[in-house]
Scaffold this motif. Sequence first.
Motif: not given
Length: 109
Positions: A28-34, A36-38, A91-93, A101-104
């Motif tokens: 959850p902490q990694s997800f909260a930090a950044g 993929i948008q949506g 992955g996310f990296e 620009d497509d990260t949240a």
Amino acid sequence: MNEFQRISPQQAQALRQQGAVIVDIRDPQSFAAGHIQGSRHLDNHSLHDFIRNADLDAPLIVSCYHGNSSQGAAAYLVGQGFSQVYSLDGGFELWRATYPDDTAQSPAE
């Protein structure tokens, strides 16, 4: 499809634009930090409800840190009846490097 496919960020972006669901299995902490948008965070607590309420025929992209853990999760989701499952290579990296620009970020609690 009775097994998942590994796809690049470019392939994932194309599927996403066609309505694919992206799930992120990082902590959850990694997800909260950044993330993929949506995308939707998925963990052991939310997995059952997600599977119960999901469209099993909709394309599903699984993302993790670097594209390793997502393969196991993708295989599991295929076993749960999802018909179009993809694991995001890199992955996310790699996504963040490809589409910065497509990260949240999730709002701080």
